[in-house]
Enzyme design. Structure first.
Site, PDB file in Angstrom:
ATOM      1  N   LYS A 196     -12.975  -0.355 -14.229  1.00 42.46           N
ATOM      2  CA  LYS A 196     -13.518  -1.595 -13.672  1.00 42.46           C
ATOM      3  C   LYS A 196     -14.004  -2.538 -14.772  1.00 42.46           C
ATOM      4  O   LYS A 196     -13.926  -3.766 -14.635  1.00 42.46           O
ATOM      5  CB  LYS A 196     -14.641  -1.285 -12.682  1.00 42.46           C
TER       6      LYS A 196
ATOM      7  N   TYR B 169     -13.751   5.651 -13.683  1.00 40.84           N
ATOM      8  CA  TYR B 169     -13.889   4.495 -12.798  1.00 40.84           C
ATOM      9  C   TYR B 169     -14.604   3.358 -13.507  1.00 40.84           C
ATOM     10  O   TYR B 169     -14.158   2.196 -13.451  1.00 40.84           O
ATOM     11  CB  TYR B 169     -14.653   4.905 -11.542  1.00 40.84           C
TER      12      TYR B 169
ATOM     13  N   ASP C 110       3.754   1.608  -4.540  1.00 38.11           N
ATOM     14  CA  ASP C 110       2.862   2.266  -5.494  1.00 38.11           C
ATOM     15  C   ASP C 110       2.678   1.298  -6.657  1.00 38.11           C
ATOM     16  O   ASP C 110       3.624   1.018  -7.403  1.00 38.11           O
ATOM     17  CB  ASP C 110       3.490   3.577  -5.969  1.00 38.11           C
ATOM     18  N   VAL C 111       1.467   0.772  -6.823  1.00 38.52           N
ATOM     19  CA  VAL C 111       1.243  -0.259  -7.845  1.00 38.52           C
ATOM     20  C   VAL C 111       1.376   0.272  -9.263  1.00 38.52           C
ATOM     21  O   VAL C 111       1.408  -0.512 -10.222  1.00 38.52           O
ATOM     22  CB  VAL C 111      -0.132  -0.943  -7.671  1.00 38.52           C
TER      23      VAL C 111
ATOM     24  N   SER D 203     -19.693  -1.670 -11.173  1.00 40.86           N
ATOM     25  CA  SER D 203     -19.405  -0.625 -12.157  1.00 40.86           C
ATOM     26  C   SER D 203     -18.574  -1.155 -13.312  1.00 40.86           C
ATOM     27  O   SER D 203     -18.349  -0.438 -14.295  1.00 40.86           O
ATOM     28  CB  SER D 203     -18.663   0.541 -11.487  1.00 40.86           C
TER      29      SER D 203
ATOM     30  N   ASN E 158      -6.279  -5.418  -5.195  1.00 42.34           N
ATOM     31  CA  ASN E 158      -7.414  -4.654  -4.683  1.00 42.34           C
ATOM     32  C   ASN E 158      -7.228  -3.141  -4.765  1.00 42.34           C
ATOM     33  O   ASN E 158      -8.213  -2.391  -4.724  1.00 42.34           O
ATOM     34  CB  ASN E 158      -7.656  -5.071  -3.229  1.00 42.34           C
TER      35      ASN E 158
ATOM     36  N   SER F 226     -15.982  -4.425  -9.751  1.00 42.47           N
ATOM     37  CA  SER F 226     -17.117  -3.683  -9.198  1.00 42.47           C
ATOM     38  C   SER F 226     -18.337  -3.958 -10.058  1.00 42.47           C
ATOM     39  O   SER F 226     -18.208  -4.354 -11.231  1.00 42.47           O
ATOM     40  CB  SER F 226     -16.801  -2.178  -9.215  1.00 42.47           C
TER      41      SER F 226
ATOM     42  N   THR G 240     -16.606   1.854   2.930  1.00 46.58           N
ATOM     43  CA  THR G 240     -15.157   2.035   2.926  1.00 46.58           C
ATOM     44  C   THR G 240     -14.828   3.516   2.791  1.00 46.58           C
ATOM     45  O   THR G 240     -15.681   4.315   2.378  1.00 46.58           O
ATOM     46  CB  THR G 240     -14.514   1.291   1.746  1.00 46.58           C
TER      47      THR G 240
ATOM     48  N   ASP H 183       0.845  -1.190   0.000  1.00 48.59           N
ATOM     49  CA  ASP H 183       0.000   0.000   0.000  1.00 48.59           C
ATOM     50  C   ASP H 183       0.880   1.240   0.000  1.00 48.59           C
ATOM     51  O   ASP H 183       2.053   1.189   0.384  1.00 48.59           O
ATOM     52  CB  ASP H 183      -0.899  -0.020   1.241  1.00 48.59           C
TER      53      ASP H 183
END
Length: 267
Positions: free
Chosen positions: A169, A165, A74-75, A154, A101, A152, A200, A52
């Site tokens: 997704k 977003y 940092d992904v 979404s 995630n 999601s 969240t 994370d």
């Protein structure tokens, strides 16, 4: 196996130790779904490494009961992702599960999306998932492990005011299917969960608005918002041997949102 599930259904107890001696990586695990997922895996015996960008990720991980550590990552940094995942696999003797995630969201009208907005969402949500999967695949081939992505609802249908977003997704959902096809011959499974509104930090602008939540209550068969633990339980199932014949699935964990055809409730 059958007795195992009967015990869980009859007693309400969580299955334990499905991940004993297994190494699990969870990205975006400082809060929300990722934190709940790390907690769930640890409770079932896994060695968990949370990746994370949170400044105190080591301290956050240390508060979870079990064998849990945290590392800053940092992904969107492809090189760092590969180096970190390789180092984890070397340290623990392999890798069994990747829960990809980490994600961000922007809520704006399409024409109000700046280049920075677009790039931030797509880099984190799409590139980040790909970078992590690519780095994990050689290790998962050896362990016959699996990937669980966080998509999601979404990524199944679109929302108003969330163009970047929704796009990201949707990409994750089809990336999941494509990876499942390509990796199945190697014994590696790839699935995704597709939550609806979940309690969240990412969704607090919605969950904290009672007027908006009333609209969700009109659309969801089960009372919203979902809790991160609800999603984590399904992530753990998909990662377990109980789901050994499931791959390429984007599983809605959505309180019934996708059960509706979109027409309003009558009566």
């Amino acid at each position: 196996m059958r007795r195992f599930f009967e015990t869980e259904i009859m007693t309400g107890q969580k299955p334990m130790n499905r991940f004993a001696d297994k190494t699990v990586i969870v990205t975006g695990g400082s809060s929300g779904i990722g934190h709940a997922s790390a907690t769930r895996f640890a409770s079932e015996g896994a060695r968990v490494v949370i990746l994370d960008v949170a400044d105190d990720i080591e301290g956050i991980a240390g508060k979870i009961e079990g064998e849990v550590t945290g590392r800053h990552l940092d992904v969107t940094d492809s090189k760092a992702v590969t180096e970190t995942i390789d180092a984890i696999a070397k340290e623990f003797g392999g890798l069994d599960v990747l829960h990809a995630n980490a994600g961000v969201a922007v809520m704006k009208a399409p024409e109000e999306h700046t280049d920075e907005d677009w790039n931030k969402v797509l880099r984190t949500n799409v590139d980040g998932v790909f970078f992590c999967a690519r780095a994990a695949i050689p290790h998962l081939r050896k362990s016959k492990g699996c990937i669980v992505n966080t998509s999601s609802v979404s990524g199944i249908g679109a929302d108003w005011g969330m163009l970047a977003y929704n796009t990201s997704k949707g990409a994750i959902s089809n990336m999941t299917r494509a990876l499942a096809l390509d990796l199945g011959k190697d014994g590696v499974r790839v699935n995704a969960v597709a939550p609806s509104i979940t309690d969240t930090p990412l969704a607090e602008g919605i969950t904290g608005d009672e007027e908006l939540m009333d609209k969700f209550r009109e659309r969801m068969a089960l009372k919203p918002p979902e809790q991160p633990e609800d999603i984590a339980a399904v992530v753990a199932f998909l990662a377990s041997d109980d789901a050994r014949m499931i791959t390429g699935v984007v599983l809605p964990v959505d309180g019934g949102v996708t059960a509706s055809n979109g027409q309003p409730a009558i009566g």
